[in-house]
Design a protein around this motif. Sequence first.
Motif, PDB file in Angstrom:
ATOM      1  N   LYS B  43       0.840  -1.204   0.000  1.00 20.82           N
ATOM      2  CA  LYS B  43       0.000   0.000   0.000  1.00 20.82           C
ATOM      3  C   LYS B  43       0.872   1.250   0.000  1.00 20.82           C
ATOM      4  CE  LYS B  43      -1.828  -1.052   3.947  1.00 20.82           C
ATOM      5  NZ  LYS B  43      -1.294  -2.331   4.416  1.00 20.82           N
ATOM      6  N   SER B  44       1.794   1.304   0.956  1.00 22.95           N
ATOM      7  CA  SER B  44       2.667   2.480   1.036  1.00 22.95           C
ATOM      8  C   SER B  44       3.475   2.619  -0.243  1.00 22.95           C
ATOM      9  CB  SER B  44       3.605   2.368   2.230  1.00 22.95           C
ATOM     10  OG  SER B  44       2.884   2.368   3.423  1.00 22.95           O
ATOM     11  N   THR B  45       3.935   1.519  -0.758  1.00 19.73           N
ATOM     12  CA  THR B  45       4.720   1.569  -1.990  1.00 19.73           C
ATOM     13  C   THR B  45       3.906   2.207  -3.112  1.00 19.73           C
ATOM     14  OG1 THR B  45       5.831  -0.447  -1.285  1.00 19.73           O
ATOM     15  CG2 THR B  45       6.052   0.174  -3.596  1.00 19.73           C
ATOM     16  N   PHE B  82       2.233  11.770   6.105  1.00 20.58           N
ATOM     17  CA  PHE B  82       3.039  10.573   6.292  1.00 20.58           C
ATOM     18  C   PHE B  82       2.559   9.736   7.467  1.00 20.58           C
ATOM     19  CE2 PHE B  82       5.642  13.166   3.690  1.00 20.58           C
ATOM     20  CZ  PHE B  82       6.444  12.304   2.976  1.00 20.58           C
ATOM     21  N   GLN B  83       2.865   8.443   7.352  1.00 24.04           N
ATOM     22  CA  GLN B  83       2.544   7.508   8.421  1.00 24.04           C
ATOM     23  C   GLN B  83       3.164   7.965   9.744  1.00 24.04           C
ATOM     24  OE1 GLN B  83       3.331   3.606   6.909  1.00 24.04           O
ATOM     25  NE2 GLN B  83       2.284   2.557   8.561  1.00 24.04           N
ATOM     26  N   SER B  84       4.308   8.647   9.653  1.00 20.39           N
ATOM     27  CA  SER B  84       5.010   9.057  10.873  1.00 20.39           C
ATOM     28  C   SER B  84       4.955  10.565  11.094  1.00 20.39           C
ATOM     29  CB  SER B  84       6.459   8.624  10.778  1.00 20.39           C
ATOM     30  OG  SER B  84       7.069   9.271   9.685  1.00 20.39           O
ATOM     31  N   LEU B 158      -2.682  10.129   1.843  1.00 18.06           N
ATOM     32  CA  LEU B 158      -2.611   9.936   3.293  1.00 18.06           C
ATOM     33  C   LEU B 158      -2.226   8.499   3.606  1.00 18.06           C
ATOM     34  CD1 LEU B 158      -5.573  11.617   2.616  1.00 18.06           C
ATOM     35  CD2 LEU B 158      -5.072  12.248   4.959  1.00 18.06           C
ATOM     36  N   ASP B 159      -1.141   8.342   4.328  1.00 17.95           N
ATOM     37  CA  ASP B 159      -0.661   7.008   4.663  1.00 17.95           C
ATOM     38  C   ASP B 159      -0.958   6.709   6.133  1.00 17.95           C
ATOM     39  OD1 ASP B 159       0.533   4.591   4.818  1.00 17.95           O
ATOM     40  OD2 ASP B 159       2.448   5.220   3.952  1.00 17.95           O
ATOM     41  N   GLU B 160      -1.986   5.951   6.367  1.00 21.04           N
ATOM     42  CA  GLU B 160      -2.412   5.593   7.726  1.00 21.04           C
ATOM     43  C   GLU B 160      -2.333   6.781   8.685  1.00 21.04           C
ATOM     44  OE1 GLU B 160      -1.147   1.909   9.238  1.00 21.04           O
ATOM     45  OE2 GLU B 160      -0.690   1.078   7.275  1.00 21.04           O
ATOM     46  N   PRO B 161      -3.013   7.858   8.355  1.00 21.71           N
ATOM     47  CA  PRO B 161      -2.844   9.065   9.168  1.00 21.71           C
ATOM     48  C   PRO B 161      -3.428   8.939  10.569  1.00 21.71           C
ATOM     49  CG  PRO B 161      -4.575   9.398   7.571  1.00 21.71           C
ATOM     50  CD  PRO B 161      -3.988   8.065   7.269  1.00 21.71           C
TER      51      PRO B 161
HETATM   52 MG   LIG Z   1       2.711   1.355   4.983  1.00 22.39          MG
END
Ligand SMILES: [Mg+2]
Lengths: 283, 369
Positions: B43-45, B82-84, B158-161
């Motif tokens: 997914k992130s990729t 970002f996720q982070s 949005l990556d797992e926000p």
């Molecule tokens: Mg990911």
Amino acid sequence: MRETKEKRGVAFTIFVHMVLIFLAFLCLFFFYILIINSTRDHYQIQKGFSFLPGTHFMENLHNVLNDANIPVVSGIKNSLLVSVGAAVLATYFSALTAYGLYAYDFKLKKPAFIFIMLILSMPTQVSALGFVRLVEKMNMMNTLWPLFLPSIAAPAVFYFMYSYIQASLPMELVEAARMDGCSEFGTFNRIVLPIMKPAIAVQAIFTFVQTWNTYFIPALIISDNSKKTLPILIASLRSADFLKFDMGKVYMLITVAIVPIIIVYLLLSRFIVAGVTLGGVKE
Amino acid sequence: MASISFKHVVKTYDNGVTVIPDLNLDINDKEFVVLVGPSGCGKSTTLRMIAGLESISEGDLYIGDRLVNDVAPKNRDIAMVFQSYALYPHMTVYKNMSFALELKKTPKEEIDKKVHEAARILELEPYLDRKPKALSGGQRQRVALGRAMVRDPEVFLLDEPLSNLDAKLRTEMRSQIAALHKRLQTTFVYVTHDQTEAMTMGDRICVMKEGVIQQFDIPQKLYNKPDNMFVAGFIGSPQMNFLPALVEKAGEGFMLSVDSCRVPVSVAGLADYVGKEVILGIRPEDLHIEADMVEASGHALIEARIDLAEMMGSEIYLYYQFGGQKMISRIPSKYDVKEGDRVCLAPDLEKLHIFDKDTEKAIHQTLSV
Ligand SMILES: [Mg+2]
Ligand SMILES: Nc1ncnc2c1ncn2[C@@H]1O[C@H](COP(=O)(O)OP(=O)(O)OP(=O)(O)O)[C@@H](O)[C@H]1O
């Protein structure tokens, strides 16, 4: 039970403090002698050591600043220029190199790193002759340039920066800056550099002090009196006329030479704080 | 116009691992698409390829009409959360949010207006002068959102926000993001592995597994007509029950039998399976305990002893064994069922899912029973 433990704790604390006080004394005592002696005149110093300051501070200072043979004021200026230049160049370009090797993937990444590490293991003395020849060929003999330009390539500083950047720069920050529309160079200047402030402060102090004190290379390159840096001037004091030799003046000169280092240290040390990156990304 | 279109995109990382073997995905302009899938499915990729942070090994990626394979991230006009979080730690909240606008040389007053508006919506106004380290996790998350919000980008990634917010804040932020999408009218691609987020927020949901799209459809379709067992099992909580069942011919239609339970179905596609096993999928809420349903169900009854009854408030989850499989049912909490009770449950015959045992693909075309 508890009480004895606490007592032991107190004893240990006292012991630790004694050791630290002793070490601090060892370090600071010579500074004390230096400063005391810079306030006394030649004869007082020859008579022996005293804990109390003398009354010749202004006189010594006047003597030092007005000696035609040792241009102290221009010496300080030269030393400052060279040391600040070296500190700025070494930290900026080392940080840049470290960032380049950290953030980008390219084929020669490993060899580049190894090459830099190899330079690190090369002592200055080995390359000094070649360096002087090079400076000659470039017509830079007797100028200040060769004293700080080479700091652009400072492998030791680079290595420190590289370790620091690895530990404290998450790639997401760089990526976030890219998404925000920042150029690659802009990302370095506006995001990476501020995060590296503590490392830069540490290395700026080191490089400044090291360059301030360096004698070997300047002695090979500078012959003109007005271009001399402080270490050369101090050394030339020893070879000065024996009859006019004035210990008070020597101590004063050394004191004058140390003050800028202390100022620089005080200015930069407030940037050496932990946890600059705290809160940027979730751990 | 900011549709996104993957055409036969392959992603192979430097270590030789192909994470995305062949991706074809068309995301419409202004659409809210959610990518879901188990951890490590790419997914992130996928998201990072849209952003330009990850190169594309093969194939073409279009944003709008523009081929962007070789366009740098900063020239794609995309905002990403970002996720982070990835907040700039040395800048205040205000600076974090205004950074992109300053780079674009937006006039000062306009920046100020936009930042304050975003801060007002995200309730960040009291914190504008703070550095990220003096914020709580939820506040940082909102700053990350705000930073993307002020930009008016073509595409919002949005990556797992919401992944590390507490349940209450997560629900709140979910509706805020949905509202944000409505207001901005831009394309949103949202990565999550929380299916509640996926179901509630997505216009369409793309379920992925090992870099391959399993199904890309609207939430209702995904839930009611999953294409395969993976999607059926992934979407819905608790999970769909799967029972191996034998197919028999029975008059016009077919009969699926699991143990004593015999379920009549009339799926045309089952003709080839007579005498073979298929997988029968029943969602936990489609197993009914109501007396009239049970009486009407005839032989399609599942009878079992309850191993565990979990009171969830409005519902009770029943755990039991049937046909050698672990099963779960959701029944209204007014029925007083306890551990050890024997119960009869009737599957809703309209809502059965049948899958090929080997390919795990759905056998569709359910004609009405
Ligand atoms: Mg990911
Ligand atoms: N830089 C990389 N080099 C090699 N392999 C990578 C790299 N980044 C990711 N991978 C691999 O690619 C696969 C997909 O990773 P990705 O980050 O896209 O997963 P994800 O679906 O976002 O998972 P999660 O839900 O855990 O975030 C994983 O198996 C991962 O190990």
